[in-house]
Scaffold this motif. Structure first.
Motif, mmCIF file in Angstrom:
data_model
loop_
_atom_site.group_PDB
_atom_site.id
_atom_site.type_symbol
_atom_site.label_atom_id
_atom_site.label_comp_id
_atom_site.label_asym_id
_atom_site.label_seq_id
_atom_site.Cartn_x
_atom_site.Cartn_y
_atom_site.Cartn_z
ATOM 1 N N TRP A 36 1.064 -1.253 0.177
ATOM 2 C CA TRP A 36 -0.023 -0.095 0.173
ATOM 3 C C TRP A 36 0.886 1.357 0.124
ATOM 4 O O TRP A 36 0.578 2.303 -0.690
ATOM 5 N N ALA A 37 1.898 1.105 0.847
ATOM 6 C CA ALA A 37 2.713 2.346 0.963
ATOM 7 C C ALA A 37 3.486 2.605 -0.356
ATOM 8 O O ALA A 37 3.564 3.823 -0.901
ATOM 9 N N ALA A 38 3.982 1.409 -1.284
ATOM 10 C CA ALA A 38 4.493 1.845 -2.506
ATOM 11 C C ALA A 38 3.522 2.289 -3.274
ATOM 12 O O ALA A 38 3.955 3.271 -4.157
ATOM 13 N N VAL A 39 2.499 1.612 -3.396
ATOM 14 C CA VAL A 39 1.392 2.314 -4.477
ATOM 15 C C VAL A 39 0.993 3.470 -4.082
ATOM 16 O O VAL A 39 0.951 4.656 -4.981
ATOM 17 N N VAL A 42 4.288 6.038 -5.042
ATOM 18 C CA VAL A 42 4.300 6.265 -6.498
ATOM 19 C C VAL A 42 3.364 6.881 -7.231
ATOM 20 O O VAL A 42 3.651 7.234 -8.397
ATOM 21 N N GLY A 43 2.185 6.615 -6.680
ATOM 22 C CA GLY A 43 0.918 7.460 -7.268
ATOM 23 C C GLY A 43 0.524 6.538 -8.315
ATOM 24 O O GLY A 43 -0.104 6.786 -9.493
ATOM 25 N N LEU A 44 0.295 5.131 -8.002
ATOM 26 C CA LEU A 44 -0.288 4.222 -8.791
ATOM 27 C C LEU A 44 -1.875 4.201 -8.707
ATOM 28 O O LEU A 44 -2.433 2.918 -8.565
ATOM 29 N N ASP A 45 -2.341 5.184 -8.779
ATOM 30 C CA ASP A 45 -3.906 4.861 -8.435
ATOM 31 C C ASP A 45 -4.614 4.838 -9.672
ATOM 32 O O ASP A 45 -5.114 5.515 -10.724
ATOM 33 N N ARG A 46 -4.924 3.502 -10.138
ATOM 34 C CA ARG A 46 -5.480 2.863 -11.244
ATOM 35 C C ARG A 46 -6.458 1.764 -10.944
ATOM 36 O O ARG A 46 -6.215 1.206 -10.000
ATOM 37 N N GLY A 47 -7.491 1.570 -11.680
ATOM 38 C CA GLY A 47 -8.312 0.682 -11.699
ATOM 39 C C GLY A 47 -8.940 0.796 -10.028
ATOM 40 O O GLY A 47 -9.456 1.537 -9.590
ATOM 41 N N PRO A 48 -9.149 -0.386 -9.708
ATOM 42 C CA PRO A 48 -9.778 -0.590 -8.209
ATOM 43 C C PRO A 48 -8.793 -0.024 -7.046
ATOM 44 O O PRO A 48 -9.504 0.345 -6.094
ATOM 45 N N LEU A 49 -7.355 0.272 -7.259
ATOM 46 C CA LEU A 49 -6.804 0.867 -6.428
ATOM 47 C C LEU A 49 -7.048 2.580 -6.193
ATOM 48 O O LEU A 49 -6.879 3.062 -5.061
ATOM 49 N N VAL A 50 -7.873 2.915 -7.071
ATOM 50 C CA VAL A 50 -8.506 4.428 -7.010
ATOM 51 C C VAL A 50 -9.515 4.411 -5.633
ATOM 52 O O VAL A 50 -9.219 5.381 -4.753
ATOM 53 N N PRO A 230 -12.938 8.766 -16.642
ATOM 54 C CA PRO A 230 -13.755 9.750 -16.559
ATOM 55 C C PRO A 230 -13.269 10.851 -15.463
ATOM 56 O O PRO A 230 -13.270 11.995 -15.529
ATOM 57 N N TRP A 231 -13.332 10.046 -14.093
ATOM 58 C CA TRP A 231 -12.914 10.583 -12.873
ATOM 59 C C TRP A 231 -11.679 11.449 -13.169
ATOM 60 O O TRP A 231 -11.317 12.651 -12.701
ATOM 61 N N ARG A 232 -10.563 10.686 -13.536
ATOM 62 C CA ARG A 232 -9.100 11.211 -13.847
ATOM 63 C C ARG A 232 -9.442 12.537 -14.830
ATOM 64 O O ARG A 232 -8.730 13.594 -14.490
ATOM 65 N N ALA A 233 -9.953 12.119 -15.922
ATOM 66 C CA ALA A 233 -9.989 13.427 -16.991
ATOM 67 C C ALA A 233 -10.738 14.483 -16.312
ATOM 68 O O ALA A 233 -10.349 15.739 -16.497
ATOM 69 N N ASP A 234 -11.670 14.404 -15.567
ATOM 70 C CA ASP A 234 -12.635 15.682 -14.864
ATOM 71 C C ASP A 234 -11.472 16.445 -14.115
ATOM 72 O O ASP A 234 -11.587 17.580 -13.860
ATOM 73 N N LEU A 235 -10.756 15.568 -13.216
ATOM 74 C CA LEU A 235 -9.929 16.254 -12.076
ATOM 75 C C LEU A 235 -8.758 16.849 -12.944
ATOM 76 O O LEU A 235 -8.489 17.953 -12.675
ATOM 77 N N THR A 236 -8.367 16.271 -13.913
ATOM 78 C CA THR A 236 -7.262 16.974 -14.794
ATOM 79 C C THR A 236 -7.767 18.296 -15.341
ATOM 80 O O THR A 236 -6.907 19.215 -15.596
#
Length: 335
Positions: A36-39, A42-50, A230-236
């Motif tokens: 969890w600390a590594a994710v 590094v900022g690996l918020d993808r898929g279910p990790l978000v 879409p979540w990532r696109a809206d935030l960006t």
């Protein structure tokens, strides 16, 4: 006379099994926190990790328990890994509970409240009472409906905050901006991804301070795997801060915590999270509060220009909504 040495005692089989079980238990508690600390780092918020990363503050607390277990059982390799994970997770989470030094802003005070009304189900009487009791100057609302607008005005919000840019819609896309002071350069942005939430905005003219552009933020929610994009696109697509230009404030339901990399990227453009700056960054704003076994997370934010000083942040209950309104007391710079 020769005396035979006493035989070396042989450890009981049960003792070996107990030692192995202790080691396995340590690794089972330590490895998830380390991953969890590594994710998170590094900022690996993808898929279910978000969705999972929203609960990082709770995992940070668990990482300390995992370290304590490894130390108590004297398992030094698991303890070393646990220590690294705990330092990493607590290091990114703990500062949210500590107030940060603020800029030397000497302008007027602005009390800004933001509230998600859950498709208009939030209790309008409670919201108007919050505005009246805390002398709110600026209000942003999300999931704002025509019925909510009518009820709020009937309860006197039009007298308390007469200047406005509103976009009520049936369901969840609507948004609104209310102000005690005149609002110019008004407009509306519609997030073109996910749910198509709208964001009302305008420039508030506060006496004794430079104009402030305020926007009611509401990016899409990553409620399912096909909504992460879409979540990532809206935030960006959220308007970045303008450190060399006019003052800006984004306030609303961001559907993201400080453990999500797109929100941290937005902050790096020149914003400060008001709750984080006031030492209230671990106060949950979304439950849900309907009995589900999901702990609260902090997804409602007031992001302010770094030149604006944050004096305090408070979170309140709003019956009928699964979000909690956030009140930020701010000091603007002088012109």
């Amino acid at each position: 006379m020769i005396v035979d040495a006493p035989p070396t005692p042989t450890p009981a089989p049960g003792r070996h099994r107990g030692a192995r079980l202790g080691t396995v238990l340590c690794w089972l508690t330590v490895v998830p926190t380390a991953l969890w600390a590594a994710v998170r780092l590094v900022g690996l918020d993808r898929g279910p990790l978000v969705q999972a990363l929203a609960f990082t503050p709770y995992v940070a607390g668990f990482s300390v328990l995992a370290l304590a277990l490894a130390l108590a059982l004297r398992r030094w390799w698991p303890a070393a890994v646990a220590a690294l994970a705990a330092v990493a997770l607590v290091g990114v989470v703990a500062p949210r509970a500590l107030a940060a030094p603020q800029p030397a802003a000497a302008g007027p005070t602005v009390r800004l409240l933001t509230a998600n009304l859950l498709a208009g189900a939030g209790d309008e009487g409670t919201l108007v009472e919050l505005v009246r009791r805390h002398q709110v100057d600026v209000l942003t609302v999300q999931e704002f409906t025509p019925e909510a607008q009518a009820a709020l005005d009937q309860l006197g919000l039009d007298q308390l905050l007469p200047h406005r840019q509103l976009n009520p819609e049936i369901g969840t896309p609507g948004s609104g901006l209310y102000s005690r002071w005149p609002v110019t350069d008004v407009g509306l942005r519609r997030n073109l991804n996910g749910w198509g939430f709208t964001q009302a905005y305008g420039t508030v003219t506060v006496p004794g301070a430079p104009p402030v552009r305020v926007e009611s933020a509401h990016p899409s929610a990553p409620y399912a795997l096909d909504q992460v994009g879409p979540w990532r696109a809206d935030l960006t697509a959220q308007p970045p801060a303008t450190p060399d230009g006019g003052l800006q404030i984004l306030a609303g339901d961001f559907n993201a915590t400080l453990d999500h990399s797109p929100l941290r990227a937005l902050l790096r453009s020149g914003y400060v999270d008001a709750a984080d700056a006031a030492g209230e960054g671990l106060t949950g704003t979304w439950g849900p509060y309907d009995g589900d076994l999901i702990p609260p997370v902090t997804i409602d934010h007031v992001l302010v220009d770094k030149r604006i000083a944050v004096r305090s942040v408070r979170v309140f209950a709003l019956p009928g909504s699964d979000h909690r309104p956030v009140l930020a007391t701010l000091t603007l710079p002088t012109p």
